[in-house]
Design an enzyme around this catalytic site. Structure first.
Site, PDB file in Angstrom:
ATOM      1  N   VAL A 138      40.890  29.805  40.663  1.00 46.00           N
ATOM      2  CA  VAL A 138      41.237  30.972  41.048  1.00 46.00           C
ATOM      3  C   VAL A 138      40.199  32.057  41.325  1.00 46.00           C
ATOM      4  O   VAL A 138      39.097  32.348  40.888  1.00 46.00           O
ATOM      5  CB  VAL A 138      40.969  32.093  38.699  1.00 46.00           C
ATOM      6  CG1 VAL A 138      41.989  33.322  38.870  1.00 46.00           C
ATOM      7  CG2 VAL A 138      42.308  30.937  37.771  1.00 46.00           C
ATOM      8  N   ASP A 142      51.570  31.508  42.750  1.00 46.56           N
ATOM      9  CA  ASP A 142      50.410  31.265  43.309  1.00 46.56           C
ATOM     10  C   ASP A 142      49.504  32.017  41.644  1.00 46.56           C
ATOM     11  O   ASP A 142      48.471  31.417  41.168  1.00 46.56           O
ATOM     12  CB  ASP A 142      50.239  31.126  44.644  1.00 46.56           C
ATOM     13  CG  ASP A 142      48.959  31.436  44.870  1.00 46.56           C
ATOM     14  OD1 ASP A 142      47.658  30.254  44.503  1.00 46.56           O
ATOM     15  OD2 ASP A 142      47.867  32.838  44.615  1.00 46.56           O
ATOM     16  N   LYS A 193      46.816  30.406  38.560  1.00 46.80           N
ATOM     17  CA  LYS A 193      45.837  32.036  38.046  1.00 46.80           C
ATOM     18  C   LYS A 193      46.020  32.099  37.134  1.00 46.80           C
ATOM     19  O   LYS A 193      44.585  31.919  36.295  1.00 46.80           O
ATOM     20  CB  LYS A 193      45.258  32.074  39.106  1.00 46.80           C
ATOM     21  CG  LYS A 193      44.796  31.979  40.980  1.00 46.80           C
ATOM     22  CD  LYS A 193      45.162  32.498  41.610  1.00 46.80           C
ATOM     23  CE  LYS A 193      44.774  31.574  43.744  1.00 46.80           C
ATOM     24  NZ  LYS A 193      45.264  32.375  44.329  1.00 46.80           N
TER      25      LYS A 193
END
Length: 419
Positions: A125, A194, A198
């Protein structure tokens, strides 16, 4: 001496090897012993022939090597990395990964397999930003009230260009691809997936929520135009792709979407490819974490920090920072019940009475209008731009479906949430 095997010696993997070699003295001082990369695995060995480590194409050469203490997984994807990480843990080897997709789907199962074996994932992350350790360790005395973050540098770069230079979406996407910020198929970034992966990792640490990407609200930035940019500027907003996790009573809402953010907010000032994450704790208040969210060296810096931490502190358990449920009875809030203010853009026939017809639909769905602007777009048509007071996702979406059925509405309505 601690020996490391790197599975996936690509851009990040190469940087891991180079950092451990070139910063050897300071790393040894900080970890308490020497750390060396014994071997690596890569599909094309010729690309890394200049590295002074043994190279193989078979992950088992690392996983079955009794001298390897720590396995670094940097392959990308989900299925094969899952098999690799599972075998590493079952062979008693510590694991460090940067694989957000793997953790978005399998973090709880992997924590159960890991047990007392160190499993670290800081680089999964926000690249070089130490947000995992901040949540898991530095803020461990707090109930986390909210997490709001710019977690995708590609989208942030594109939106910054659109806001500052008046460029069209297609133009900035092509530039992002030319600079290597976006892939040839950019869907994973610009579609919000994406950032969603995270956010799920952070929400697990903060709330103990075991959700999958398919269960949360995920939208990207594909539909944003200069009409939206102009509205944002006129009302003192900037546009960002945000990942938001927020506790509301016994529910946690998880969402990723473009948002109109006040220009005065700290997170609104984070531009370009940089990432920034705001965390609000019940005791500490708001803390903000800023830095590079991607790139070989930034991501590798987080990977090596995890390796040092394992060597220095020994076994670390549990992986997500808790053994027992963090909050009894917490559940994921339905996306339909999330409340927000909204911005809507409509392209309509420029004829008398249309605005009244549309505002009646707002009233029918109990949605209050805060502001409305009409702008010409083409011959005999206009853009109607609305800002609403707070409403639910269900009500706004039902109204948008009704709007699509009106003959004066020339295309599907476009919506951005206002944070």
């Amino acid at each position: 001496m601690t020996r490391v095997g790197v599975i996936g010696v690509g851009t990040v993997g190469r940087s891991v090897v180079e950092i451990l070699e070139e910063n050897r003295s300071i790393i040894t001082a900080r970890s308490g012993e020497e750390i060396v990369v014994k071997s690596g695995v890569v599909r094309n060995p010729e690309k890394v022939s200049d590295l002074s480590i043994a190279i193989s194409q078979n992950p088992d050469d690392i996983l079955d090597d009794p001298e390897i203490d720590i396995v670094v997984e940097l392959m990308g994807g989900v299925d094969l990395p899952l098999q690799v990480v599972q075998k590493a843990l079952r062979n008693g080897k510590a694991v460090v990964t940067a694989n957000k997709a793997l953790l978005a789907y399998h973090r709880y199962a992997l924590q159960e397999i890991a047990g007392d074996i160190p499993f670290e994932f800081e680089a999964s992350v926000a690249g070089g930003i130490p947000i995992i350790n901040a949540l898991r360790d530095g803020l461990s005395a707090n109930h986390i009230l909210s997490i709001t973050g710019i977690m995708n540098g590609t989208c942030n770069f594109m939106l910054t260009k659109m806001m500052n230079e008046g460029a069209a979406f297609e133009t900035v996407l092509a530039e992002a691809q030319a600079l290597g910020y976006a892939e040839a198929d950019p869907t994973f970034d610009i579609g919000g997936f994406d950032a969603a992966h995270k956010l799920l990792i952070l929400a697990s640490i903060a709330y103990g929520i075991d959700a999958k990407p398919e269960q949360m609200l995920i939208e990207g930035i594909e539909g944003i135009t200069q009409a939206d940019i102009a509205f944002a500027k006129e009302f003192g907003y900037t546009i960002k792709l945000l990942g938001i996790a927020k506790r509301d009573g016994n529910e946690v809402e998880l969402r990723v979407h473009a948002a109109l953010v006040s220009e005065e907010a700290m997170i609104a000032k984070i531009d370009g490819v940089m990432n920034g994450i705001s965390v609000v704790g019940d005791r500490v208040g708001e803390t903000l974490y800023y830095g590079p969210g991607a790139g070989g060296n930034a991501t590798a810096s987080a990977v090596v920090a995890n390796i040092i931490d394992i060597v220095r502190s020994g076994k670390r358990s549990p992986m997500l920072g808790f053994n027992h449920p963090l909050e009894e009875g917490l559940r994921l809030k339905s996306s339909d019940e999330i409340r927000s203010k909204y911005y809507l853009r409509l392209r309509v026939s420029d004829k008398p009475g249309i605005l009244a017809q549309i505002t009646q639909l707002f009233a029918d769905h109990a949605i209050s209008i805060e502001a409305v602007i009409q702008r010409p777009c083409q011959k005999e048509c206009a853009h109607l731009l609305f800002a609403t007071h707070e409403a639910t996702e269900r009500s706004i979406r039902e109204m948008m479906l009704r709007l699509e059925t009106l003959s004066p509405v020339l295309e599907a309505p476009f919506m951005i949430r206002i944070v």
